[in-house]
Design a protein around this motif. Structure first.
Motif, PDB file in Angstrom:
ATOM      1  N   ALA A 159     -15.961 -15.125   7.904  1.00 36.69           N
ATOM      2  CA  ALA A 159     -16.560 -16.215   8.662  1.00 36.69           C
ATOM      3  C   ALA A 159     -15.468 -16.947   9.421  1.00 36.69           C
ATOM      4  CB  ALA A 159     -17.306 -17.178   7.749  1.00 36.69           C
ATOM      5  N   GLU A 160     -15.846 -17.566  10.530  1.00 39.73           N
ATOM      6  CA  GLU A 160     -14.903 -18.369  11.304  1.00 39.73           C
ATOM      7  C   GLU A 160     -15.661 -19.539  11.927  1.00 39.73           C
ATOM      8  OE1 GLU A 160     -13.319 -15.954  14.409  1.00 39.73           O
ATOM      9  OE2 GLU A 160     -15.256 -15.590  15.358  1.00 39.73           O
ATOM     10  N   ALA A 161     -14.940 -20.647  12.120  1.00 37.16           N
ATOM     11  CA  ALA A 161     -15.533 -21.833  12.727  1.00 37.16           C
ATOM     12  C   ALA A 161     -14.471 -22.552  13.531  1.00 37.16           C
ATOM     13  CB  ALA A 161     -16.103 -22.764  11.654  1.00 37.16           C
ATOM     14  N   ASP A 162     -14.900 -23.228  14.592  1.00 39.08           N
ATOM     15  CA  ASP A 162     -13.976 -24.056  15.366  1.00 39.08           C
ATOM     16  C   ASP A 162     -14.705 -25.292  15.861  1.00 39.08           C
ATOM     17  OD1 ASP A 162     -14.747 -23.741  18.412  1.00 39.08           O
ATOM     18  OD2 ASP A 162     -14.899 -21.739  17.551  1.00 39.08           O
ATOM     19  N   GLY A 163     -13.926 -26.340  16.138  1.00 40.00           N
ATOM     20  CA  GLY A 163     -14.479 -27.591  16.610  1.00 40.00           C
ATOM     21  C   GLY A 163     -13.375 -28.610  16.770  1.00 40.00           C
ATOM     22  N   HIS A 164     -13.732 -29.889  16.810  1.00 38.47           N
ATOM     23  CA  HIS A 164     -12.715 -30.931  16.911  1.00 38.47           C
ATOM     24  C   HIS A 164     -13.072 -32.073  15.973  1.00 38.47           C
ATOM     25  CE1 HIS A 164     -15.735 -32.294  19.899  1.00 38.47           C
ATOM     26  NE2 HIS A 164     -15.373 -33.500  19.518  1.00 38.47           N
ATOM     27  N   GLY A 211     -13.828 -35.896  14.747  1.00 35.42           N
ATOM     28  CA  GLY A 211     -14.555 -37.014  15.321  1.00 35.42           C
ATOM     29  C   GLY A 211     -16.049 -36.862  15.099  1.00 35.42           C
ATOM     30  N   GLY A 212     -16.824 -37.758  15.674  1.00 38.81           N
ATOM     31  CA  GLY A 212     -18.266 -37.698  15.524  1.00 38.81           C
ATOM     32  C   GLY A 212     -18.745 -38.366  14.249  1.00 38.81           C
ATOM     33  N   VAL A 213     -20.046 -38.356  14.037  1.00 41.71           N
ATOM     34  CA  VAL A 213     -20.640 -39.077  12.920  1.00 41.71           C
ATOM     35  C   VAL A 213     -20.268 -38.473  11.568  1.00 41.71           C
ATOM     36  CG1 VAL A 213     -22.576 -39.936  14.273  1.00 41.71           C
ATOM     37  CG2 VAL A 213     -22.775 -37.729  13.109  1.00 41.71           C
ATOM     38  N   ASN A 214     -19.909 -37.190  11.528  1.00 38.30           N
ATOM     39  CA  ASN A 214     -19.557 -36.526  10.268  1.00 38.30           C
ATOM     40  C   ASN A 214     -18.056 -36.323  10.083  1.00 38.30           C
ATOM     41  OD1 ASN A 214     -22.283 -36.128   9.350  1.00 38.30           O
ATOM     42  ND2 ASN A 214     -22.479 -34.512  10.898  1.00 38.30           N
ATOM     43  N   GLY A 215     -17.263 -36.813  11.042  1.00 40.13           N
ATOM     44  CA  GLY A 215     -15.816 -36.623  10.953  1.00 40.13           C
ATOM     45  C   GLY A 215     -15.341 -35.352  11.619  1.00 40.13           C
ATOM     46  N   VAL A 216     -16.268 -34.411  11.837  1.00 40.94           N
ATOM     47  CA  VAL A 216     -15.970 -33.180  12.564  1.00 40.94           C
ATOM     48  C   VAL A 216     -17.131 -32.887  13.509  1.00 40.94           C
ATOM     49  CG1 VAL A 216     -14.463 -32.097  10.854  1.00 40.94           C
ATOM     50  CG2 VAL A 216     -16.941 -31.786  10.693  1.00 40.94           C
ATOM     51  N   TYR A 273     -21.241 -32.996  21.380  1.00 39.48           N
ATOM     52  CA  TYR A 273     -20.915 -32.584  20.027  1.00 39.48           C
ATOM     53  C   TYR A 273     -20.740 -33.802  19.110  1.00 39.48           C
ATOM     54  CZ  TYR A 273     -19.735 -28.318  22.568  1.00 39.48           C
ATOM     55  OH  TYR A 273     -19.772 -27.219  23.391  1.00 39.48           O
ATOM     56  N   GLY A 274     -21.033 -33.586  17.837  1.00 41.45           N
ATOM     57  CA  GLY A 274     -20.703 -34.582  16.824  1.00 41.45           C
ATOM     58  C   GLY A 274     -21.631 -35.774  16.739  1.00 41.45           C
ATOM     59  N   THR A 275     -22.828 -35.704  17.333  1.00 38.77           N
ATOM     60  CA  THR A 275     -23.777 -36.803  17.233  1.00 38.77           C
ATOM     61  C   THR A 275     -24.893 -36.437  16.251  1.00 38.77           C
ATOM     62  OG1 THR A 275     -25.341 -36.087  18.950  1.00 38.77           O
ATOM     63  CG2 THR A 275     -23.345 -37.215  19.687  1.00 38.77           C
ATOM     64  N   ARG A 276     -25.702 -37.430  15.908  1.00 31.87           N
ATOM     65  CA  ARG A 276     -26.824 -37.168  14.998  1.00 31.87           C
ATOM     66  C   ARG A 276     -27.905 -36.323  15.660  1.00 31.87           C
ATOM     67  NH1 ARG A 276     -25.839 -40.158  10.605  1.00 31.87           N
ATOM     68  NH2 ARG A 276     -24.657 -42.104  10.851  1.00 31.87           N
ATOM     69  N   ASP A 277     -27.837 -36.217  16.983  1.00 24.03           N
ATOM     70  CA  ASP A 277     -28.840 -35.455  17.721  1.00 24.03           C
ATOM     71  C   ASP A 277     -28.321 -34.122  18.236  1.00 24.03           C
ATOM     72  OD1 ASP A 277     -30.755 -37.509  17.436  1.00 24.03           O
ATOM     73  OD2 ASP A 277     -29.838 -38.602  19.110  1.00 24.03           O
ATOM     74  N   THR A 278     -27.087 -33.750  17.878  1.00 24.26           N
ATOM     75  CA  THR A 278     -26.532 -32.482  18.354  1.00 24.26           C
ATOM     76  C   THR A 278     -27.425 -31.313  17.932  1.00 24.26           C
ATOM     77  OG1 THR A 278     -24.249 -33.298  18.270  1.00 24.26           O
ATOM     78  CG2 THR A 278     -24.560 -30.914  18.252  1.00 24.26           C
ATOM     79  N   ALA A 279     -27.901 -30.573  18.924  1.00 31.44           N
ATOM     80  CA  ALA A 279     -28.802 -29.449  18.643  1.00 31.44           C
ATOM     81  C   ALA A 279     -28.020 -28.269  18.064  1.00 31.44           C
ATOM     82  CB  ALA A 279     -29.513 -29.025  19.921  1.00 31.44           C
ATOM     83  N   VAL A 280     -28.655 -27.564  17.121  1.00 32.63           N
ATOM     84  CA  VAL A 280     -28.041 -26.417  16.459  1.00 32.63           C
ATOM     85  C   VAL A 280     -28.954 -25.205  16.642  1.00 32.63           C
ATOM     86  CG1 VAL A 280     -27.094 -25.511  14.313  1.00 32.63           C
ATOM     87  CG2 VAL A 280     -27.092 -27.988  14.730  1.00 32.63           C
ATOM     88  N   ARG A 283     -32.454 -29.917  11.437  1.00 33.58           N
ATOM     89  CA  ARG A 283     -31.235 -29.205  11.812  1.00 33.58           C
ATOM     90  C   ARG A 283     -30.264 -30.021  12.662  1.00 33.58           C
ATOM     91  NH1 ARG A 283     -34.105 -23.374  13.361  1.00 33.58           N
ATOM     92  NH2 ARG A 283     -35.429 -23.271  11.498  1.00 33.58           N
ATOM     93  N   PRO A 284     -30.725 -30.866  13.588  1.00 36.41           N
ATOM     94  CA  PRO A 284     -29.784 -31.623  14.432  1.00 36.41           C
ATOM     95  C   PRO A 284     -28.845 -32.504  13.605  1.00 36.41           C
ATOM     96  CG  PRO A 284     -31.986 -31.721  15.362  1.00 36.41           C
ATOM     97  CD  PRO A 284     -32.128 -31.109  13.995  1.00 36.41           C
ATOM     98  N   GLY A 285     -27.609 -32.624  14.082  1.00 40.20           N
ATOM     99  CA  GLY A 285     -26.642 -33.492  13.431  1.00 40.20           C
ATOM    100  C   GLY A 285     -25.981 -32.907  12.203  1.00 40.20           C
TER     101      GLY A 285
END
Length: 286
Positions: A84-89, A91-96, A122-129, A150-152
């Motif tokens: 598995a692999e993941a990337d991001g930055h 910040g945001g409501v969850n810290g990532v 990215y990183g909001t409570r409404d970020t679509a997944v 699923r969002p957020g």
């Protein structure tokens, strides 16, 4: 234990390790930012295999990859692997704020290729997944988590990045919402007593470690456990969240803290132990 049960145990153990198997980003300029960690996992006293995790921090961006496969003894019974692999930055409501997650799981002659994609902002409570898988999930699996839950959320690897940042001050307390494409759950961290771990043939770590308890709180997509079943990814009959204990320490002077030992007693009625067996400091990638 059947080959299917062994596979489920292997997958649950691997994912359990990844919940906090990531080093902190570190604030000192000299702190290693690109590490490779190797964990040996034992089930009922038998070595199941090695899980290797590589993580790199560049400014406010993170990238992490994990790979696991059955050890020699287990490989004689099942052909199983997981990457598995993941990337991001940060910040945001969850810290990532994850951007992308991809995994590949194989069992015997079958494979499942899955992707989680995150839409801007990215990183909001409404970020679509968005979740996709090859082969496609069954209709029941595809609708196991309602769209409005699923969002957020974040993927499990990104959750580990966020949770690990809380532990450097010695306090594990945190809670992260996770959606993995099949289940929706919260990862809840609570502090536990410290312990001293000595270097041995099993572990490269020698020193004091911070104690943490990791619990998985089901939200959606969890099936009730069958009679006598201890499948980690089912809802426990007594309603209690399944979890495990984890100790984190600093194996490299001046470097980040990382998980150094895991203990779980809720996987198929047997004891699971994970040891930090390898630590490599890598040069920055181009």
């Amino acid at each position: 234990m059947t080959s299917l049960a062994l596979s489920r145990c292997a997958r649950a153990t691997t994912l359990s390790m990844t919940v906090l198997v990531l080093p902190l980003s570190g604030h000192a300029a000299e702190a290693p930012q690109h590490l490779r960690l190797g964990y040996d996992v034992y089930v009922g006293g038998l070595k199941m295999g090695r899980m290797t995790l590589e993580t790199e921090i560049k400014g406010e961006d993170y990238r992490v990859t994990v790979a696991a496969e059955a050890g020699d003894m287990l490989a004689r019974l099942i052909k199983w692997s997981y990457t598995a692999e993941a990337d991001g930055h940060f910040g945001g409501v969850n810290g990532v704020a994850p951007r992308h997650f991809h995994s590949l799981r194989t069992l015997r002659d079958k494979s499942w290729d899955a992707t989680l994609s995150y839409a801007a902002p990215y990183g909001t409570r409404d970020t679509a997944v968005t979740f996709t898988q090859t082969p496609p999930p069954s209709p029941d699996d595809a609708t196991a988590v309602p769209a409005d839950q699923r969002p957020g959320t974040v993927d499990l690897l990104s959750a580990a990045v966020a949770i690990s940042r809380h532990a450097e001050g010695g306090d594990c307390a945190s809670r992260l919402p996770v959606y993995d494409g099949r289940r929706r759950y919260d990862v809840l961290m609570e502090s536990r007593p410290r312990r001293h771990i000595e270097k041995s043939d099993y572990t490269v770590f020698d020193g004091d470690a911070i104690g943490c308890h990791v619990a998985i709180l089901p939200v959606a997509g969890f099936q009730p456990a069958g009679r006598g079943s201890q499948n980690f990814w089912t809802a426990a009959p007594d309603g209690k969240p399944r979890g495990f204990d984890l100790w984190i320490g600093r194996p490299v002077a001046g470097g980040p803290v990382v998980p150094v030992r895991l203990e779980a007693g809720e996987l198929f009625f047997t004891h699971v132990i994970g040891h930090l067996a390898q630590v490599d400091v890598l040069p920055p990638s181009p």
